[in-house]
Design a protein around this motif. Structure first.
Motif, PDB file in Angstrom:
ATOM      1  N   PHE A  33      -7.247  -0.550   8.520  1.00  0.00           N
ATOM      2  CA  PHE A  33      -8.004  -1.696   8.011  1.00  0.00           C
ATOM      3  C   PHE A  33      -7.059  -2.798   7.553  1.00  0.00           C
ATOM      4  CE2 PHE A  33      -9.727  -4.054   4.417  1.00  0.00           C
ATOM      5  CZ  PHE A  33     -10.963  -4.470   4.881  1.00  0.00           C
ATOM      6  N   LEU A  34      -5.990  -2.419   6.854  1.00  0.00           N
ATOM      7  CA  LEU A  34      -5.046  -3.420   6.359  1.00  0.00           C
ATOM      8  C   LEU A  34      -4.302  -4.107   7.500  1.00  0.00           C
ATOM      9  CD1 LEU A  34      -3.524  -1.576   3.261  1.00  0.00           C
ATOM     10  CD2 LEU A  34      -5.301  -3.341   3.294  1.00  0.00           C
ATOM     11  N   VAL A  35      -3.950  -3.338   8.528  1.00  0.00           N
ATOM     12  CA  VAL A  35      -3.268  -3.920   9.687  1.00  0.00           C
ATOM     13  C   VAL A  35      -4.206  -4.886  10.412  1.00  0.00           C
ATOM     14  CG1 VAL A  35      -2.151  -3.426  11.894  1.00  0.00           C
ATOM     15  CG2 VAL A  35      -1.737  -1.935   9.931  1.00  0.00           C
TER      16      VAL A  35
ATOM     17  N   TYR B 102     -13.487  -8.816   5.818  1.00  0.00           N
ATOM     18  CA  TYR B 102     -12.202  -9.477   6.004  1.00  0.00           C
ATOM     19  C   TYR B 102     -12.128 -10.761   5.188  1.00  0.00           C
ATOM     20  CZ  TYR B 102     -10.939  -6.401   9.930  1.00  0.00           C
ATOM     21  OH  TYR B 102     -10.617  -5.325  10.713  1.00  0.00           O
ATOM     22  N   ASP B 103     -13.195 -11.543   5.196  1.00  0.00           N
ATOM     23  CA  ASP B 103     -13.204 -12.794   4.437  1.00  0.00           C
ATOM     24  C   ASP B 103     -13.062 -12.534   2.939  1.00  0.00           C
ATOM     25  OD1 ASP B 103     -13.478 -14.355   6.685  1.00  0.00           O
ATOM     26  OD2 ASP B 103     -15.658 -14.439   6.579  1.00  0.00           O
ATOM     27  N   LYS B 104     -13.717 -11.496   2.455  1.00  0.00           N
ATOM     28  CA  LYS B 104     -13.667 -11.190   1.020  1.00  0.00           C
ATOM     29  C   LYS B 104     -12.282 -10.716   0.609  1.00  0.00           C
ATOM     30  CE  LYS B 104     -18.602 -10.201   0.784  1.00  0.00           C
ATOM     31  NZ  LYS B 104     -19.668  -9.190   0.641  1.00  0.00           N
TER      32      LYS B 104
ATOM     33  N   LEU C 111       3.563  -4.394   3.389  1.00  0.00           N
ATOM     34  CA  LEU C 111       4.498  -3.295   3.158  1.00  0.00           C
ATOM     35  C   LEU C 111       3.698  -2.003   2.988  1.00  0.00           C
ATOM     36  CD1 LEU C 111       7.395  -2.254   2.480  1.00  0.00           C
ATOM     37  CD2 LEU C 111       6.940  -2.909   0.099  1.00  0.00           C
ATOM     38  N   LEU C 112       3.852  -1.077   3.948  1.00  0.00           N
ATOM     39  CA  LEU C 112       3.106   0.180   3.939  1.00  0.00           C
ATOM     40  C   LEU C 112       4.069   1.343   3.728  1.00  0.00           C
ATOM     41  CD1 LEU C 112       0.739  -0.441   7.014  1.00  0.00           C
ATOM     42  CD2 LEU C 112       0.297  -0.923   4.601  1.00  0.00           C
TER      43      LEU C 112
ATOM     44  N   HIS D  99       0.861  -1.188   0.000  1.00  0.00           N
ATOM     45  CA  HIS D  99       0.000   0.000   0.000  1.00  0.00           C
ATOM     46  C   HIS D  99       0.895   1.236   0.000  1.00  0.00           C
ATOM     47  CE1 HIS D  99      -3.314   2.727   1.130  1.00  0.00           C
ATOM     48  NE2 HIS D  99      -2.411   3.306   1.893  1.00  0.00           N
ATOM     49  N   VAL D 100       0.463   2.269  -0.728  1.00  0.00           N
ATOM     50  CA  VAL D 100       1.133   3.565  -0.714  1.00  0.00           C
ATOM     51  C   VAL D 100       0.077   4.634  -0.461  1.00  0.00           C
ATOM     52  CG1 VAL D 100       2.476   5.251  -2.018  1.00  0.00           C
ATOM     53  CG2 VAL D 100       2.886   2.795  -2.361  1.00  0.00           C
ATOM     54  N   GLY D 101       0.337   5.510   0.511  1.00  0.00           N
ATOM     55  CA  GLY D 101      -0.617   6.588   0.760  1.00  0.00           C
ATOM     56  C   GLY D 101      -0.290   7.356   2.021  1.00  0.00           C
TER      57      GLY D 101
END
Length: 383
Positions: free
Chosen positions: A216-218, A328-330, A234-235, A204-206
């Protein structure tokens, strides 16, 4: 030799964000013998692009952050500023909350004014978001011309009357595709540096902000991927949420699984190191970094809040981020599909054909500035 047209770009600050990167891409490529950028920023701190701006011949002017209570002080400072800088011909406003003020003052000093929307805005009914929408409504009667990064961003901020008018256009968040063409050697260098060898890397980049939603990603990683030791996150970026995210990573003792790089000027190198790109924003305009990720060959998984206009490769998947949707499942299922059948895409021709190559956008804007500067000069000579 004639002096270049001075165009004032107005933002909060020139740190590494979507709008800021877009402006810098244009600035690096525009003919600066004809058009020169200056910057009016609403912060005193030194920002990421400040040194590069000065090296390209741009000036950076500082004004106070607008907070409603300082309306009269803010307006007075702008009056003084434009009186002292008659060389500025065009004001291009990217900061929405106070655009009706600075553009109105600029017009009173004979400048041609542009309002530019980079986001659909926060649709939550918080006091802050409601006030923002009320303030941004006023710019519809102030600016001479209107730009947006996409249809949704234009409609959200300016309304259909303006987006259907002759004084509105879309400028794609364009990139230099040569920088983002996949490079295996650079990929291996970055992966070695961060101990990502033999790992599947979700990237992710932002800017680390609430609406970019890196948390959310964490949380997704903690809840679904901890048992998969060869999967890493990788953030790339920095911002107000960085410390809170870092704290959670330390709390779960996963520093060796989740890599925080901070802000990087060579973003393309980190995209090469990734295996898929995840972008769970709560709202967006047209995110430049998603175009960059596709150009670097990455399959992308985006929040369904992100516009479909950004899908230039036809390899983008849109998923919900609300808990009630079993999100999360999706997201886990989609990422595992890519991990089990990894691939990179080649969409360079699609990026060019979709209008995201920097040369076309730069030439359009350069011609636009020159055309409207001539109009302004002609108008002034009438009086």
């Amino acid at each position: 030799m004639a002096e270049p047209i001075r165009v004032l770009q107005v933002l909060h600050g020139m740190d590494c964000g979507g709008a800021e990167n877009m402006i810098m891409n244009l600035y690096r490529n525009i003919d600066r013998s004809k058009v020169q950028f200056d910057f009016l920023v609403h912060t005193r701190k030194k920002c990421f692009f400040d040194d590069e701006i000065k090296s390209l011949g741009g000036r950076i002017f500082h004004v106070p952050y607008f907070n409603v209570r300082n309306y009269f002080t803010y307006k007075r400072i702008l009056d003084i500023f434009f009186k002292e800088h008659p060389e500025i011909s065009i004001v291009h406003g990217h900061l929405g909350s106070c655009a009706h003020i600075y553009l109105n003052v600029a017009k009173s000093f004979g400048c041609y004014t542009i309002a530019h929307s980079h986001s659909v805005g926060n649709r939550d009914l918080t006091i802050k978001s409601v006030l923002y929408r009320l303030f941004t409504l006023k710019v519809r009667k102030t600016a001479d011309y209107f730009f947006s990064c996409g249809n949704d961003a234009g409609l959200s901020r300016f309304g259909s009357n303006i987006t259907k008018s002759s004084n509105y256009d879309i400028i794609n968040n364009a990139i230099d595709i040569r920088r983002f063409t996949f490079n295996e050697k650079i990929r291996n260098t970055i992966r070695n540096e961060y101990q990502l060898e033999n790992s599947f890397v979700i990237g992710h980049v932002g800017r680390f902000d609430e609406y970019k939603n890196q948390m959310f990603l964490v949380d997704l990683f903690i809840n679904r991927f901890l048992l998969f030791h060869n999967i890493k996150l990788l953030l790339v970026g920095d911002g107000i949420c960085f410390d809170r995210i870092n704290q959670k990573i330390q709390e779960y003792n996963i520093e060796d699984r989740v890599v925080l790089t901070g802000t990087k000027s060579n973003v393309q190198d980190y995209l090469f190191a990734m295996d898929c790109f995840a972008f769970p924003s709560k709202f967006e305009g047209l995110p430049l970094t998603v175009v960059e990720a596709q150009t670097a060959g990455l399959p992308c998984i985006l929040s369904d809040n992100v516009t479909s206009e950004v899908d230039v490769s036809k390899s983008v998947t849109y998923l919900p981020i609300t808990p009630e949707s079993d999100c999360y499942d999706k997201w886990f299922s989609e990422i595992m599909k890519i991990r089990n059948n990894p691939y990179r895409i080649n969409c360079l021709n699609d990026v060019v054909e979709s209008g995201y190559e920097i040369g076309k956008s730069t030439k359009y804007l350069e011609d636009f500035y020159i055309k409207h500067c001539i109009k302004r000069d002609a108008k002034i000579k009438l009086f």
